[in-house]
Design an enzyme around this catalytic site. Sequence first.
Site, PDB file in Angstrom:
ATOM      1  N   ARG A 202      -1.476   4.676  -6.160  1.00 40.57           N
ATOM      2  CA  ARG A 202      -0.563   4.919  -5.512  1.00 40.57           C
ATOM      3  C   ARG A 202       0.617   3.758  -5.284  1.00 40.57           C
ATOM      4  NH1 ARG A 202      -3.640   3.922   0.359  1.00 40.57           N
ATOM      5  NH2 ARG A 202      -1.545   3.247   0.398  1.00 40.57           N
TER       6      ARG A 202
ATOM      7  N   CYS B 204      -0.831  -5.254   0.241  1.00 37.68           N
ATOM      8  CA  CYS B 204      -1.611  -3.585   0.601  1.00 37.68           C
ATOM      9  C   CYS B 204      -1.239  -2.906   0.828  1.00 37.68           C
ATOM     10  CB  CYS B 204      -3.258  -3.772   0.812  1.00 37.68           C
ATOM     11  SG  CYS B 204      -3.820  -3.881   2.150  1.00 37.68           S
TER      12      CYS B 204
END
Length: 174
Positions: free
Chosen positions: A70, A130
């Site tokens: 990701r 994150c």
Amino acid sequence: MLRHFGAGQVAVLDGGLGKWTAEGRPLEHGTASPRTARFPAEARADEVVSKQQLINGAGLPVVDARPRARFEGREPDPRPAVADGHIPGARNLPMGELYREDGTLRSDDELSRAFAAAGIDPARPFVASCGSGVTANSLILAARRLGGRDARLYDGSWSEWGADPATPKEIGAS
């Protein structure tokens, strides 16, 4: 997160409830009897970094705890209207690399090697990010365990940065 809001005595159940019960430790059953208490939460503003501060140049390395695929933009973000990739210049230390299979934090040596491989010194200030501002706290926890005391959280994280068409984004490894 509790420290951020002023709690001075905080502990983590390393490995969680699963490890606790696997070790045969006692559990209480039945209805809980909560005590009345007051916790005057007061956020420590200097422990959180905003998107604008990053855009203006916070002067600290950014470490992203998302999975490598990701972070690199090889897998799409699960949130609609959030771009792929990462904050330009950010380093990647996936949260999963901080934990063993049983959910406990890795040894200090292993954590030190993981930070070093990501190009980050956990004893020096950095910004943890994150996907949504939650798992970044694992980076802060691991850094604290190694003696670091000045990691800051970008609470908006990729869900804020990646959803803003005006912010720059990078694809690929850091």
